[in-house]
Design a protein around this motif. Structure first.
Motif, PDB file in Angstrom:
ATOM      1  N   SER A  64     -27.647   8.581 -13.427  1.00 23.18           N
ATOM      2  CA  SER A  64     -26.218   8.217 -12.842  1.00 23.18           C
ATOM      3  C   SER A  64     -25.123   8.486 -13.769  1.00 23.18           C
ATOM      4  N   THR A  65     -23.894   8.101 -13.157  1.00 27.25           N
ATOM      5  CA  THR A  65     -22.650   8.083 -14.065  1.00 27.25           C
ATOM      6  C   THR A  65     -22.030   6.512 -13.875  1.00 27.25           C
ATOM      7  N   VAL A  66     -21.645   6.152 -14.805  1.00 25.27           N
ATOM      8  CA  VAL A  66     -20.927   5.007 -14.915  1.00 25.27           C
ATOM      9  C   VAL A  66     -19.343   5.135 -15.191  1.00 25.27           C
ATOM     10  N   PHE A  67     -18.780   4.611 -14.352  1.00 25.01           N
ATOM     11  CA  PHE A  67     -17.391   4.617 -14.139  1.00 25.01           C
ATOM     12  C   PHE A  67     -16.482   3.488 -14.707  1.00 25.01           C
ATOM     13  N   ALA A  68     -15.616   3.688 -15.465  1.00 28.81           N
ATOM     14  CA  ALA A  68     -14.617   2.422 -15.847  1.00 28.81           C
ATOM     15  C   ALA A  68     -13.342   3.061 -15.053  1.00 28.81           C
ATOM     16  N   ALA A  69     -12.624   1.955 -14.659  1.00 28.67           N
ATOM     17  CA  ALA A  69     -11.585   2.075 -13.805  1.00 28.67           C
ATOM     18  C   ALA A  69     -10.337   1.112 -13.982  1.00 28.67           C
ATOM     19  N   HIS A  70      -9.160   1.454 -13.998  1.00 28.82           N
ATOM     20  CA  HIS A  70      -8.271   0.314 -14.382  1.00 28.82           C
ATOM     21  C   HIS A  70      -7.520   0.369 -13.039  1.00 28.82           C
ATOM     22  N   ALA A  71      -7.420  -0.956 -12.691  1.00 26.55           N
ATOM     23  CA  ALA A  71      -6.862  -1.290 -11.406  1.00 26.55           C
ATOM     24  C   ALA A  71      -5.199  -1.197 -11.297  1.00 26.55           C
ATOM     25  N   LEU A  72      -4.985  -0.560 -10.315  1.00 29.07           N
ATOM     26  CA  LEU A  72      -3.206  -0.271 -10.098  1.00 29.07           C
ATOM     27  C   LEU A  72      -2.573  -0.973  -9.197  1.00 29.07           C
ATOM     28  N   GLN A  73      -3.233  -0.932  -8.037  1.00 26.36           N
ATOM     29  CA  GLN A  73      -2.577  -1.609  -6.755  1.00 26.36           C
ATOM     30  C   GLN A  73      -3.845  -2.471  -5.768  1.00 26.36           C
ATOM     31  N   SER A  74      -3.487  -3.290  -5.218  1.00 19.92           N
ATOM     32  CA  SER A  74      -4.457  -3.977  -4.467  1.00 19.92           C
ATOM     33  C   SER A  74      -3.830  -4.499  -3.024  1.00 19.92           C
TER      34      SER A  74
ATOM     35  N   PRO B  10       0.803  -1.231   0.034  1.00 19.60           N
ATOM     36  CA  PRO B  10       0.091  -0.138   0.025  1.00 19.60           C
ATOM     37  C   PRO B  10       0.739   1.168  -0.102  1.00 19.60           C
ATOM     38  N   THR B  11       2.085   0.991   0.403  1.00 21.59           N
ATOM     39  CA  THR B  11       3.078   2.184   0.091  1.00 21.59           C
ATOM     40  C   THR B  11       3.668   2.524  -1.139  1.00 21.59           C
ATOM     41  N   ALA B  12       3.398   1.718  -2.052  1.00 17.03           N
ATOM     42  CA  ALA B  12       4.240   1.847  -3.362  1.00 17.03           C
ATOM     43  C   ALA B  12       3.393   2.750  -4.475  1.00 17.03           C
ATOM     44  N   PRO B  13       3.917   4.006  -4.775  1.00 14.39           N
ATOM     45  CA  PRO B  13       3.031   4.923  -5.523  1.00 14.39           C
ATOM     46  C   PRO B  13       3.078   4.155  -7.070  1.00 14.39           C
ATOM     47  N   ILE B  14       2.173   4.334  -7.764  1.00 13.36           N
ATOM     48  CA  ILE B  14       2.078   3.968  -9.242  1.00 13.36           C
ATOM     49  C   ILE B  14       1.500   5.024  -9.685  1.00 13.36           C
ATOM     50  N   ALA B  15       2.171   5.350 -11.120  1.00 18.10           N
ATOM     51  CA  ALA B  15       1.856   6.279 -11.900  1.00 18.10           C
ATOM     52  C   ALA B  15       0.266   6.123 -12.538  1.00 18.10           C
ATOM     53  N   VAL B  16      -0.537   7.278 -12.371  1.00 22.67           N
ATOM     54  CA  VAL B  16      -1.784   7.301 -13.069  1.00 22.67           C
ATOM     55  C   VAL B  16      -1.705   7.629 -14.564  1.00 22.67           C
TER      56      VAL B  16
ATOM     57  N   GLY C  39     -13.747   8.229  12.246  1.00 27.63           N
ATOM     58  CA  GLY C  39     -13.179   7.127  13.277  1.00 27.63           C
ATOM     59  C   GLY C  39     -13.730   6.066  13.702  1.00 27.63           C
ATOM     60  N   SER C  40     -15.026   5.937  13.379  1.00 23.70           N
ATOM     61  CA  SER C  40     -15.680   4.847  13.793  1.00 23.70           C
ATOM     62  C   SER C  40     -15.190   3.513  12.977  1.00 23.70           C
ATOM     63  N   GLN C  41     -14.739   3.771  11.974  1.00 25.79           N
ATOM     64  CA  GLN C  41     -14.333   2.907  11.171  1.00 25.79           C
ATOM     65  C   GLN C  41     -12.658   3.120  11.049  1.00 25.79           C
ATOM     66  N   PRO C  42     -11.619   2.355  11.236  1.00 28.53           N
ATOM     67  CA  PRO C  42     -10.417   2.848  11.004  1.00 28.53           C
ATOM     68  C   PRO C  42     -10.018   3.176   9.689  1.00 28.53           C
ATOM     69  N   TRP C  43      -9.259   4.176   9.137  1.00 30.16           N
ATOM     70  CA  TRP C  43      -8.727   4.472   7.972  1.00 30.16           C
ATOM     71  C   TRP C  43      -7.647   5.233   7.923  1.00 30.16           C
ATOM     72  N   SER C  44      -6.940   5.409   6.789  1.00 31.57           N
ATOM     73  CA  SER C  44      -5.748   6.134   6.809  1.00 31.57           C
ATOM     74  C   SER C  44      -5.609   6.522   5.186  1.00 31.57           C
ATOM     75  N   ARG C  45      -4.515   7.233   4.686  1.00 34.57           N
ATOM     76  CA  ARG C  45      -4.440   7.624   3.390  1.00 34.57           C
ATOM     77  C   ARG C  45      -3.408   6.658   2.941  1.00 34.57           C
ATOM     78  N   LEU C  46      -3.325   6.336   1.541  1.00 33.88           N
ATOM     79  CA  LEU C  46      -2.041   5.851   1.112  1.00 33.88           C
ATOM     80  C   LEU C  46      -1.194   6.880   0.553  1.00 33.88           C
ATOM     81  N   VAL C  47      -0.067   6.432   0.378  1.00 32.89           N
ATOM     82  CA  VAL C  47       0.989   7.576   0.067  1.00 32.89           C
ATOM     83  C   VAL C  47       0.605   8.417  -1.002  1.00 32.89           C
ATOM     84  N   THR C  48      -0.400   7.775  -2.136  1.00 31.75           N
ATOM     85  CA  THR C  48      -0.631   8.481  -3.103  1.00 31.75           C
ATOM     86  C   THR C  48      -2.079   9.447  -2.684  1.00 31.75           C
TER      87      THR C  48
END
Length: 199
Positions: free
Chosen positions: A157-167, A5-11, A123-132
């Motif tokens: 509505s709006t339909v979004f198409a998205a390319h998976a970068l990191q998981s 989760p800490t490796a940035p990937i170019a968009v 904060g009721s559900q723990p979260w943080s930010r990726l380095v990106t």
């Protein structure tokens, strides 16, 4: 199976960002009523996801049952967001999103993302930010960071198409096993398990 989760990937920035084809039923002599259409899909269960994004003005999140894989090579997925969603304005300009694919252990997060008028990052559900920069919830079954490559207006509505970068995959599911999958069906939450298997 899991990327850091800490490796940035170019968009990719040269991908088309918005397509404005109007799909509001032009010229058809008849059309299903909204109630009839809703009745059809109440009986069609959907997997549950929470989508997060931040376009620079703070994080947003929403629960969606419209996430579907489209292609493995390249790795593409789609989802839709209602124009009435409080997250719609941010998602309209976000270059990246994080799609959290939930199981029954993530029910509280699914409910949070589906509740209007609440702070989904209190904060009721723990979260943080990726380095990106994207907001990501912790301890979910899986999440995938994606670049939005296309948006298409479709009715309200709006339909979004998205390319998976990191998981990141926390709870894998063996082939053929239910894996405590979280399903939304007929306005209620369901857990798939051994008793739900019919074949």
């Amino acid at each position: 199976m899991t990327s850091s989760p800490t490796a940035p990937i170019a968009v990719p920035v040269d991908a088309p960002a918005h397509h404005t084809t109007d799909l509001t039923s032009p010229g058809f002599s008849s059309s299903l009523s909204a109630d009839d259409f809703k009745a059809l899909f109440r009986g069609h269960p959907g997997g549950v996801a929470v989508i997060t994004a931040d376009a620079g003005d703070g994080p947003v999140a929403l629960t969606a049952t419209s996430v579907a894989s489209v292609s493995a090579e390249p790795p593409l997925l789609i989802f839709s967001v209602s124009a009435l969603s409080s997250s719609a304005a941010v998602l309209a300009k976000a270059e990246t999103v994080v799609v959290h694919l939930l199981d029954a252990h993530d029910l509280d997060l699914a409910r949070l993302g589906a509740t209007s008028g609440v702070d989904r990052f209190d904060g009721s559900q723990p979260w943080s930010r990726l380095v990106t920069g994207e907001p990501v919830y912790h301890d979910v079954r899986a999440w995938v960071r994606c670049a939005v490559i296309e948006r298409m207006d479709a009715g309200g509505s709006t339909v979004f198409a998205a390319h998976a970068l990191q998981s990141q995959l926390e709870r894998d599911v063996a082939p053929g096993e239910p894996g405590d999958a979280l399903v939304y069906h007929n306005r209620t939450w369901h857990r798939l398990g051994e008793l739900s298997r019919i074949s």
